[in-house]
Design an enzyme around this catalytic site. Structure first.
Site, mmCIF file in Angstrom:
data_model
loop_
_atom_site.group_PDB
_atom_site.id
_atom_site.type_symbol
_atom_site.label_atom_id
_atom_site.label_comp_id
_atom_site.label_asym_id
_atom_site.label_seq_id
_atom_site.Cartn_x
_atom_site.Cartn_y
_atom_site.Cartn_z
ATOM 1 N N TYR A 73 -3.510 3.917 -4.831
ATOM 2 C CA TYR A 73 -4.222 2.681 -4.508
ATOM 3 C C TYR A 73 -3.292 1.489 -4.572
ATOM 4 O O TYR A 73 -2.213 1.529 -5.185
ATOM 5 C CB TYR A 73 -5.434 2.485 -5.432
ATOM 6 C CG TYR A 73 -5.117 2.064 -6.848
ATOM 7 C CD1 TYR A 73 -5.013 0.730 -7.196
ATOM 8 C CD2 TYR A 73 -4.922 3.023 -7.853
ATOM 9 C CE1 TYR A 73 -4.737 0.336 -8.507
ATOM 10 C CE2 TYR A 73 -4.646 2.643 -9.159
ATOM 11 C CZ TYR A 73 -4.546 1.293 -9.473
ATOM 12 O OH TYR A 73 -4.263 0.914 -10.764
ATOM 13 N N CYS A 74 -3.721 0.414 -3.909
ATOM 14 C CA CYS A 74 -2.981 -0.839 -3.892
ATOM 15 C C CYS A 74 -3.985 -1.955 -3.615
ATOM 16 O O CYS A 74 -5.197 -1.729 -3.728
ATOM 17 C CB CYS A 74 -1.862 -0.803 -2.851
ATOM 18 S SG CYS A 74 -2.429 -0.400 -1.185
ATOM 19 N N THR A 75 -3.538 -3.117 -3.236
ATOM 20 C CA THR A 75 -4.449 -4.249 -3.072
ATOM 21 C C THR A 75 -5.424 -4.043 -1.916
ATOM 22 O O THR A 75 -6.638 -4.105 -2.087
ATOM 23 C CB THR A 75 -3.659 -5.548 -2.844
ATOM 24 O OG1 THR A 75 -2.708 -5.708 -3.892
ATOM 25 C CG2 THR A 75 -4.594 -6.750 -2.815
ATOM 26 N N CYS B 208 -0.622 1.992 -0.300
ATOM 27 C CA CYS B 208 -1.062 3.344 -0.667
ATOM 28 C C CYS B 208 -1.174 4.245 0.558
ATOM 29 O O CYS B 208 -1.147 5.471 0.439
ATOM 30 C CB CYS B 208 -2.370 3.310 -1.461
ATOM 31 S SG CYS B 208 -3.648 2.218 -0.874
ATOM 32 N N ILE C 164 -8.050 -1.917 -3.564
ATOM 33 C CA ILE C 164 -8.848 -2.511 -4.643
ATOM 34 C C ILE C 164 -9.894 -3.469 -4.083
ATOM 35 O O ILE C 164 -11.033 -3.511 -4.552
ATOM 36 C CB ILE C 164 -7.932 -3.260 -5.633
ATOM 37 C CG1 ILE C 164 -6.921 -2.308 -6.271
ATOM 38 C CG2 ILE C 164 -8.756 -3.947 -6.721
ATOM 39 C CD1 ILE C 164 -5.760 -3.007 -6.957
#
Length: 248
Positions: free
Chosen positions: A186-188, A193, A215
Site C-alpha cells: 500500500y501507499c498514499t 504500490c 490509503i
C-alpha cells in the site's frame, strides 16, 4: 467553508506525445485557475490538482475527452484553502521512479496491472488476520520512512526506505520474510504500490496484491479501522485524517 476540491489520480498508459500534452494541460489548468502538479512520462500520468469544484471537474472532463484517459476516476477531498502554490506540469522519465525498466505497468494491457484488492476486502482480511484461503495477511508500506511516521496500518512491514528507488534493494534484502504470506502493498494513492506489487510478483512471490486506490481510497470506502495516525500528502495540508480532512 471547505470550498477547494482536491483530486489525485494516476494511470499507467503509453504516452508518445508528452511534450505536447504538457503544453496543452498546463494551458487548460491555468485557464481554469487550478494549482497543483502533473507528472507525465512515456509510462503514463500522475496528477494532484486543486481549485474550485466546477473548474476541477471541467479539467477532468478535458482529460477524459482523450481516449487514453477516458476511464480516469480521481479520488476527491476538500480543503478550506488552496493547498498548492503554483501549477506545474513536468515531463519525467517515470511518473514514479523505481529504476527497474523491466517493470512496465500498462492499464491498457490485460496483464499490465498488479492484482488489486479492494479497501473493503483488506479491512475484512485484517479483521481476521488471514485471507479468504486462510493464509496469513501482512501489509507492506511502500512509502518513504517520514510518511510512515505520520500514520500507517497496524503492524505494517516498514523497510524504512528514504525514496522509492530504494524499494528494489529492500525487497532483495527482506524477501524471505514475505514467503508463505499474502502481502498487501500500500501507499498514499496507489501508484507506488502498483509498481511494488508487480516487482514482488516478478520476484516469485505469488500472493501479492496492491491496495486499490491506496490509503486515500481506504479512508473513503471504510471506517479507517486497522490504520493509526494520518496520511501524509504532498501539499500544504501535509496530512489528512480518516475523514479525508486536513489534520491539525
Amino acid at each position: 467553508m471547505t470550498s477547494i476540491l482536491n483530486i489525485s489520480v494516476y494511470k499507467f498508459v503509453q504516452l508518445h506525445d508528452t511534450a505536447a500534452l504538457r503544453d496543452s494541460l498546463l494551458a487548460r489548468a491555468i485557464e481554469l485557475e487550478l494549482k497543483g502538479t502533473i507528472l507525465l512520462a512515456a509510462e503514463g500520468i500522475n496528477l494532484f490538482v486543486a481549485g474550485a469544484a466546477d473548474a476541477v471537474r471541467a479539467f477532468v472532463a478535458t482529460l477524459q475527452a482523450d481516449a487514453r484517459f477516458a476511464d480516469l476516476a480521481p479520488k476527491e477531498s476538500w480543503s478550506d484553502a488552496q493547498p498548492f502554490r503554483k501549477m506545474l506540469v513536468k515531463v519525467k522519465r517515470e511518473i514514479i521512479r523505481m529504476d527497474v525498466p523491466a517493470i512496465q505497468p500498462d492499464f491498457s494491457a490485460p496483464t499490465g496491472r498488479a492484482p488489486a484488492v479492494s479497501a473493503a476486502t483488506v479491512r475484512r482480511w485484517l479483521d481476521s488476520g488471514v485471507d479468504d484461503e486462510g493464509r496469513p495477511v501482512v501489509t507492506l508500506d511502500t512509502r518513504n520512512a517520514f510518511e510512515v511516521d505520520v500514520g500507517a496500518f497496524d503492524n505494517a512491514i516498514d523497510w524504512r526506505i528514504g525514496k522509492f528507488s530504494e524499494f528494489p534493494a529492500a525487497l532483495a534484502a527482506h524477501r524471505a520474510e514475505l514467503e508463505g504470506k499474502t502481502v498487501v502493498s500500500y501507499c498514499t494513492g496507489g501508484i507506488r504500490c502498483e509498481k511494488a506489487a508487480m516487482l514482488m510478483r516478478a520476484s516469485g512471490l505469488p500472493h501479492v496484491y496492491q491496495l486499490e486506490g491506496g490509503i486515500l481510497k481506504y479512508f473513503e470506502e471504510t471506517d479507517g479501522a486497522h490504520y493509526h495516525g494520518d496520511c501524509f500528502v504532498f501539499d500544504e495540508r501535509r496530512a489528512v485524517d480518516s475523514e479525508l480532512k486536513s489534520s491539525t
